[in-house]
Design an enzyme around this catalytic site. Structure first.
Site, short mmCIF file in Angstrom:
data_model
loop_
_atom_site.label_atom_id
_atom_site.label_comp_id
_atom_site.label_asym_id
_atom_site.label_seq_id
_atom_site.Cartn_x
_atom_site.Cartn_y
_atom_site.Cartn_z
N ARG A 1 0.85 -1.19 0.00
CA ARG A 1 0.00 0.00 0.00
C ARG A 1 0.89 1.24 0.00
NH1 ARG A 1 -3.35 -2.98 -1.27
NH2 ARG A 1 -5.46 -3.29 -0.46
N ASP B 1 4.15 -0.37 -7.16
CA ASP B 1 2.85 -0.72 -7.75
C ASP B 1 1.74 0.05 -7.04
OD1 ASP B 1 1.21 -2.29 -9.55
OD2 ASP B 1 0.55 -3.41 -7.78
N GLU C 1 -3.10 7.40 -4.64
CA GLU C 1 -3.41 6.79 -5.95
C GLU C 1 -4.92 6.75 -6.23
OE1 GLU C 1 -1.82 2.78 -5.05
OE2 GLU C 1 -3.87 2.02 -5.20
C1 COI Z 1 -5.68 -6.33 -2.24
O1 COI Z 1 -6.21 -7.42 -2.44
O2 COI Z 1 -5.64 -5.83 -1.11
C2 COI Z 1 -5.09 -5.60 -3.37
O3 COI Z 1 -4.26 -4.78 -3.16
C3 COI Z 1 -5.64 -5.84 -4.71
C4 COI Z 1 -6.92 -5.07 -4.86
C5 COI Z 1 -6.71 -3.87 -5.70
C6 COI Z 1 -7.98 -5.94 -5.41
#
Ligand code: COI
Length: 342
Positions: free
Chosen positions: A251, A275, A280
């Site tokens: 995150r 990523d 974001e």
């Molecule tokens: C999560 O599963 O926490 C992710 O980061 C992916 C999400 C964007 C579906």
């Protein structure tokens, strides 16, 4: 060859159970077209009759859940507390988020309203494979090589790459994804050290400050919560080894982005592969080609040849997406049958 790394991670399984005589209604919010195809294919085997909308859940569309106790939500739209209140007022008791992370929903407030929230498990290999790709791109200067070739400069890059077997990689968080990353790194011959407040694997654990000081690459795999916000703050980024690389597929809020930018600008860090980026929301998953990108830090990071940015894509594989949808339907069905995990 004998495999002697940590135990392999079992694939995720969400077996449907015998469907009840009449399907139970569930509203699936934030459901993109590719997820909708899966929902429509799978829902009946979980005894569910879905109402599907691409919109994230807000006060304006809670009426789509009237009569349903369970809803499933995506991760793209943060759920406001007013929305949780409105959901509880129409009788929603259970929210399944189609993500591992919960940081888009106030769990404490949901609990105070009597709403149970659960996440899903999906193939950790999706994020782990992507993380290895980002690590390799960063240590081999891939962005700047490709940028130069795009401009028809076919000379060797200014900076030589490094080989993973010569590097120590610090893994912050050894849950399913962190462990899958570690297994892959051992395959490449890298040394790994790990930090986790709750050690679980047979990794070489060290305190976090020590890990950042000894690692050539630091890769983040912890959830974002009150305790991990800016876990990599200015002080810790300052402790990182000169020439180190930061990789984040967890995150954005785990890293103090301004401090990261300063360390890249001074040349103390050799690069980053991200990523996920602070702020974001509303940008990633949106085509901003014809509009402003309202995030100066993101723009500054993207302008650097030593930074690779991808738009929160690491999870996005065919297997993970179907795990996510099946997991969420299984959770709703289990709640309806009184068998939920929580
Ligand atoms: C999560 O599963 O926490 C992710 O980061 C992916 C999400 C964007 C579906």
């Amino acid at each position: 060859m004998t495999y002697c790394g940590p135990a392999r991670i079992e694939p995720v399984r969400h077996p449907p159970r015998p469907a009840p005589p009449r399907p139970v209604g569930v509203t699936i919010y934030g459901c993109q077209a590719d997820e909708a195809t899966l929902v429509l294919r799978l829902a009946s085997s979980y005894g569910l009759a879905p109402i599907i909308t691409e919109a994230g859940v807000t006060e304006a569309n809670v009426d789509l859940a009237v009569g349903n106790r369970c809803i499933s939500i995506g991760h793209r739209t943060p759920v406001r507390n007013y929305t949780l209140l409105a959901l509880s007022q129409i009788g929603v008791k259970y929210i399944s988020t189609r993500s591992v992370g919960y940081n888009h929903i106030d769990l404490r407030y949901a609990r105070s309203l009597g709403i149970t929230v659960e996440n899903v498990a999906y193939s950790p290999d999706s994020v782990a494979d992507f993380t290895l790709m980002l690590i390799l791109m960063a240590v081999r200067n891939a962005r700047s090589i490709v940028q130069r070739v795009d401009g028809h400069d076919y000379g060797l890059p200014d900076r030589r790459g490094r080989e993973l077997r010569d590097l120590t990689v610090g893994i912050v968080g050894t849950g399913r994804i962190g462990t899958a990353v570690m297994i892959r790194l051992h395959g490449f011959g890298a040394r790994t050290v790990a930090y986790d407040p709750r050690p679980r694997t047979d990794a070489e654990y060290v305190p976090l400050d020590e890990l950042v000081g000894m690692s050539d690459v630091v890769t983040l795999h912890v959830p974002l919560d009150e305790g991990s916000h800016h876990l990599l703050d200015r002080r810790r980024i300052g402790l990182m080894k000169p020439g180190a690389i930061l990789v984040n597929t967890a995150r954005g809020g785990i890293v103090d982005t301004s401090a990261l930018l300063s360390s890249l600008e001074t040349g103390r860090l050799a690069g980053a592969a991200l990523d996920v980026v602070e702020g974001e929301d509303g940008i990633f998953y949106t085509d901003c080609r014809n509009g402003p990108v309202p995030n100066q830090n993101l723009l500054q990071l993207q302008a650097r040849p030593d930074v690779v940015i991808t738009p929160h894509t690491a999870y996005y594989t065919d297997r993970s997406l179907s795990d996510m949808v099946a997991g969420s339907l299984a959770n709703c069905s289990a709640y309806e049958e009184g068998r939920h995990r929580g």
